[in-house]
Motif scaffolding. Structure first.
Motif, PDB file in Angstrom:
ATOM      1  N   ILE A  67      -2.002   3.660  -7.590  1.00 45.58           N
ATOM      2  CA  ILE A  67      -1.099   3.032  -6.630  1.00 45.58           C
ATOM      3  C   ILE A  67      -0.303   1.978  -7.377  1.00 45.58           C
ATOM      4  O   ILE A  67      -0.884   1.146  -8.076  1.00 45.58           O
ATOM      5  CB  ILE A  67      -1.866   2.379  -5.470  1.00 45.58           C
ATOM      6  CG1 ILE A  67      -2.705   3.427  -4.722  1.00 45.58           C
ATOM      7  CG2 ILE A  67      -0.913   1.675  -4.516  1.00 45.58           C
ATOM      8  CD1 ILE A  67      -3.590   2.842  -3.652  1.00 45.58           C
ATOM      9  N   MET A  69       1.126  -1.253  -8.135  1.00 42.39           N
ATOM     10  CA  MET A  69       0.887  -2.616  -7.657  1.00 42.39           C
ATOM     11  C   MET A  69       1.879  -3.612  -8.259  1.00 42.39           C
ATOM     12  O   MET A  69       1.672  -4.815  -8.177  1.00 42.39           O
ATOM     13  CB  MET A  69      -0.547  -3.047  -8.021  1.00 42.39           C
ATOM     14  CG  MET A  69      -1.641  -2.103  -7.552  1.00 42.39           C
ATOM     15  SD  MET A  69      -1.616  -1.809  -5.763  1.00 42.39           S
ATOM     16  CE  MET A  69      -1.943  -3.451  -5.142  1.00 42.39           C
ATOM     17  N   VAL A  72       3.123  -6.562  -6.068  1.00 45.46           N
ATOM     18  CA  VAL A  72       2.214  -7.598  -5.552  1.00 45.46           C
ATOM     19  C   VAL A  72       2.411  -8.872  -6.361  1.00 45.46           C
ATOM     20  O   VAL A  72       2.244  -8.872  -7.585  1.00 45.46           O
ATOM     21  CB  VAL A  72       0.750  -7.133  -5.635  1.00 45.46           C
ATOM     22  CG1 VAL A  72      -0.175  -8.217  -5.081  1.00 45.46           C
ATOM     23  CG2 VAL A  72       0.562  -5.831  -4.862  1.00 45.46           C
ATOM     24  N   ASN A 121     -15.012  -3.201  -2.462  1.00 47.17           N
ATOM     25  CA  ASN A 121     -13.879  -3.510  -1.589  1.00 47.17           C
ATOM     26  C   ASN A 121     -14.361  -3.736  -0.156  1.00 47.17           C
ATOM     27  O   ASN A 121     -15.060  -2.907   0.426  1.00 47.17           O
ATOM     28  CB  ASN A 121     -12.861  -2.369  -1.621  1.00 47.17           C
ATOM     29  CG  ASN A 121     -11.506  -2.797  -1.128  1.00 47.17           C
ATOM     30  OD1 ASN A 121     -11.015  -3.870  -1.487  1.00 47.17           O
ATOM     31  ND2 ASN A 121     -10.887  -1.974  -0.309  1.00 47.17           N
ATOM     32  N   ASP A 132     -10.769  -7.984  -1.810  1.00 42.17           N
ATOM     33  CA  ASP A 132      -9.650  -7.062  -1.597  1.00 42.17           C
ATOM     34  C   ASP A 132      -9.167  -6.613  -2.969  1.00 42.17           C
ATOM     35  O   ASP A 132      -8.570  -7.402  -3.706  1.00 42.17           O
ATOM     36  CB  ASP A 132      -8.538  -7.766  -0.821  1.00 42.17           C
ATOM     37  CG  ASP A 132      -7.328  -6.869  -0.576  1.00 42.17           C
ATOM     38  OD1 ASP A 132      -7.330  -5.707  -1.034  1.00 42.17           O
ATOM     39  OD2 ASP A 132      -6.367  -7.337   0.071  1.00 42.17           O
ATOM     40  N   TYR A 134      -6.781  -4.955  -3.788  1.00 39.17           N
ATOM     41  CA  TYR A 134      -5.324  -4.902  -3.898  1.00 39.17           C
ATOM     42  C   TYR A 134      -4.693  -6.293  -3.881  1.00 39.17           C
ATOM     43  O   TYR A 134      -3.472  -6.427  -3.835  1.00 39.17           O
ATOM     44  CB  TYR A 134      -4.739  -4.054  -2.779  1.00 39.17           C
ATOM     45  CG  TYR A 134      -5.283  -2.644  -2.767  1.00 39.17           C
ATOM     46  CD1 TYR A 134      -5.027  -1.766  -3.815  1.00 39.17           C
ATOM     47  CD2 TYR A 134      -6.079  -2.199  -1.728  1.00 39.17           C
ATOM     48  CE1 TYR A 134      -5.543  -0.482  -3.831  1.00 39.17           C
ATOM     49  CE2 TYR A 134      -6.603  -0.910  -1.725  1.00 39.17           C
ATOM     50  CZ  TYR A 134      -6.330  -0.055  -2.775  1.00 39.17           C
ATOM     51  OH  TYR A 134      -6.848   1.209  -2.775  1.00 39.17           O
ATOM     52  N   SER A 179      -9.460  -7.941 -10.043  1.00 38.17           N
ATOM     53  CA  SER A 179      -9.252  -6.960  -8.994  1.00 38.17           C
ATOM     54  C   SER A 179      -8.505  -5.770  -9.589  1.00 38.17           C
ATOM     55  O   SER A 179      -7.914  -5.854 -10.678  1.00 38.17           O
ATOM     56  CB  SER A 179      -8.416  -7.562  -7.858  1.00 38.17           C
ATOM     57  OG  SER A 179      -7.117  -7.898  -8.337  1.00 38.17           O
ATOM     58  N   TYR A 180      -8.513  -4.657  -8.871  1.00 37.37           N
ATOM     59  CA  TYR A 180      -7.789  -3.472  -9.339  1.00 37.37           C
ATOM     60  C   TYR A 180      -6.308  -3.789  -9.531  1.00 37.37           C
ATOM     61  O   TYR A 180      -5.694  -3.389 -10.533  1.00 37.37           O
ATOM     62  CB  TYR A 180      -7.952  -2.325  -8.344  1.00 37.37           C
ATOM     63  CG  TYR A 180      -7.044  -1.145  -8.629  1.00 37.37           C
ATOM     64  CD1 TYR A 180      -7.357  -0.219  -9.620  1.00 37.37           C
ATOM     65  CD2 TYR A 180      -5.855  -0.976  -7.918  1.00 37.37           C
ATOM     66  CE1 TYR A 180      -6.520   0.848  -9.896  1.00 37.37           C
ATOM     67  CE2 TYR A 180      -5.001   0.086  -8.181  1.00 37.37           C
ATOM     68  CZ  TYR A 180      -5.339   1.003  -9.173  1.00 37.37           C
ATOM     69  OH  TYR A 180      -4.502   2.045  -9.440  1.00 37.37           O
ATOM     70  N   ALA A 181      -5.713  -4.533  -8.576  1.00 38.19           N
ATOM     71  CA  ALA A 181      -4.288  -4.856  -8.657  1.00 38.19           C
ATOM     72  C   ALA A 181      -3.975  -5.647  -9.920  1.00 38.19           C
ATOM     73  O   ALA A 181      -3.007  -5.359 -10.638  1.00 38.19           O
ATOM     74  CB  ALA A 181      -3.850  -5.639  -7.416  1.00 38.19           C
ATOM     75  N   GLN A 184      -4.355  -3.501 -13.088  1.00 38.52           N
ATOM     76  CA  GLN A 184      -3.217  -2.603 -13.292  1.00 38.52           C
ATOM     77  C   GLN A 184      -2.019  -3.358 -13.835  1.00 38.52           C
ATOM     78  O   GLN A 184      -1.303  -2.872 -14.711  1.00 38.52           O
ATOM     79  CB  GLN A 184      -2.839  -1.899 -11.989  1.00 38.52           C
ATOM     80  CG  GLN A 184      -1.811  -0.793 -12.215  1.00 38.52           C
ATOM     81  CD  GLN A 184      -1.201  -0.307 -10.930  1.00 38.52           C
ATOM     82  OE1 GLN A 184      -0.148  -0.774 -10.506  1.00 38.52           O
ATOM     83  NE2 GLN A 184      -1.867   0.635 -10.283  1.00 38.52           N
ATOM     84  N   HIS A 189      -6.478  -0.992 -16.203  1.00 40.63           N
ATOM     85  CA  HIS A 189      -7.153  -0.291 -15.108  1.00 40.63           C
ATOM     86  C   HIS A 189      -7.651   1.085 -15.522  1.00 40.63           C
ATOM     87  O   HIS A 189      -8.562   1.629 -14.884  1.00 40.63           O
ATOM     88  CB  HIS A 189      -6.225  -0.177 -13.899  1.00 40.63           C
ATOM     89  CG  HIS A 189      -4.987   0.623 -14.121  1.00 40.63           C
ATOM     90  ND1 HIS A 189      -4.037   0.266 -15.058  1.00 40.63           N
ATOM     91  CD2 HIS A 189      -4.528   1.778 -13.555  1.00 40.63           C
ATOM     92  CE1 HIS A 189      -3.063   1.150 -15.048  1.00 40.63           C
ATOM     93  NE2 HIS A 189      -3.337   2.081 -14.146  1.00 40.63           N
ATOM     94  N   HIS A 298      -4.926  -6.394   3.413  1.00 38.59           N
ATOM     95  CA  HIS A 298      -4.552  -5.640   2.236  1.00 38.59           C
ATOM     96  C   HIS A 298      -3.264  -4.848   2.490  1.00 38.59           C
ATOM     97  O   HIS A 298      -2.928  -4.532   3.623  1.00 38.59           O
ATOM     98  CB  HIS A 298      -5.671  -4.697   1.785  1.00 38.59           C
ATOM     99  CG  HIS A 298      -6.061  -3.673   2.795  1.00 38.59           C
ATOM    100  ND1 HIS A 298      -6.971  -3.918   3.803  1.00 38.59           N
ATOM    101  CD2 HIS A 298      -5.659  -2.384   2.979  1.00 38.59           C
ATOM    102  CE1 HIS A 298      -7.129  -2.835   4.541  1.00 38.59           C
ATOM    103  NE2 HIS A 298      -6.328  -1.906   4.058  1.00 38.59           N
TER     104      HIS A 298
END
Length: 302
Positions: A67, A69, A72, A121, A132, A134, A179-181, A184, A189, A298
């Motif tokens: 996804i 990001m 963000v 999550n 979160d 994301y 976090s994943y966001a 990335q 990631h 999110h």
């Protein structure tokens, strides 16, 4: 006239009764004794662990597909009241004791960053907020919670500012969990870990909001978000509950709150804020939600 039992029979009866009493005593002792250990310590004997067995990265996973990001925004450092939540000092994990940094104003460190995703999550972080994957957050072993840090990938120069609201990672050589966001954004990631520099970010010292690589976009404009970008606050099986929650939240925000309902695969009513056209308005909405103690929103696309 009653006949008296013979002496031999009486002795046999007495011996049998004694044997029965002995067997009963053995059984009672076995039942009242210590039960076999299950291999898992009881709660009273468990050492303090702010993550309760978390950060087993070989069992973690990200979204089913990547996804983007990039829209963000970085976390924006601000002064926040620090409570006991997440700030137990000292604390011990896996036999090692950690002491929180007393003055983080000059903190800077190099090491490896890792990230955590779907496995955690929606679960509580060390200070009781909901994780979160994301959002731009992270975990650190000794920085006070909350803190803000800038994490820079030493291999590609990409950086991101995250808000520390969790403890970890408890692995040798790893100094921050993202976090994943955030992972990335700095390009780790897919590899899982990466060499980074982590330094404190103070109010007024935040990195600029990320911008898409588009030479035609004027530099003074905020980066555009994909059409139909919302913040989702919750999902309800009963429409009445969704409406009540939406009305309560909507009265405290300057952004519209909507309900997106679906009947398949089951009846669900999702409460969302938006839509948002740029990253600045999305971050502003997050700040408004934080003021009313809603941290688990999110990003979704409708």
């Amino acid at each position: 006239m009653l006949s008296m039992p013979r002496t031999g029979s009486a002795n046999k009866i007495q011996k049998r009764n004694i044997a029965l009493v002995f067997i009963c005593c053995v059984l009672l002792a076995a039942c009242s004794g210590n039960k076999p250990k299950s291999g898992k310590p009881t709660k009273s004997s468990e050492p303090y662990n702010p993550n309760d067995g978390r950060y087993e990265h070989d069992k973690d996973f990200g979204p089913s597909e990547d996804i983007d990001m990039s829209h963000v925004p970085d976390a924006v450092p601000r002064y926040e009241t620090r409570t006991r939540a997440g700030n137990k000092n000292p604390y011990t994990v896996l036999g090692k004791t950690y002491h929180l940094i007393k003055d983080e104003s000059s903190y800077r460190e190099r090491g490896y960053a890792s990230w955590y995703g779907n496995k955690f999550n929606g679960h509580n972080t060390s200070n009781g907020e909901r994780y979160d994957m994301y959002a731009m957050t992270g975990a650190h072993k000794t920085l006070p919670i909350p803190s803000y840090v800038r994490v820079t990938n030493l291999d590609n120069g990409k950086s991101v500012v995250v808000r520390i609201n969790d403890r970890g990672p408890f692995h040798q050589g790893r100094i921050v969990d993202l976090s994943y966001a955030a992972a990335q954004r700095i390009g780790i990631h897919k590899t899982g870990t990466g060499r980074v520099e982590v330094e404190i970010a103070l109010p007024g010292d935040a990195a600029p909001i990320p911008r898409r690589a588009d030479s035609k976009t004027p530099k003074n404009l905020e980066p555009a978000l994909p059409a139909g970008t919302y913040l989702q606050l919750g999902a309800f099986s009963q429409k009445d509950s969704a409406q009540q929650f939406a009305a309560s939240v909507g009265s405290k925000l300057t952004y519209p709150v909507i309900i997106k309902s679906a009947a398949q695969p089951k009846q669900v009513h999702r409460v969302r804020v938006g839509p948002f056209k740029d990253a600045k308005s999305l971050q502003d909405a997050r700040d408004q939600l934080a003021r009313i103690k809603i941290f688990e929103a999110h990003v979704v696309y409708q």
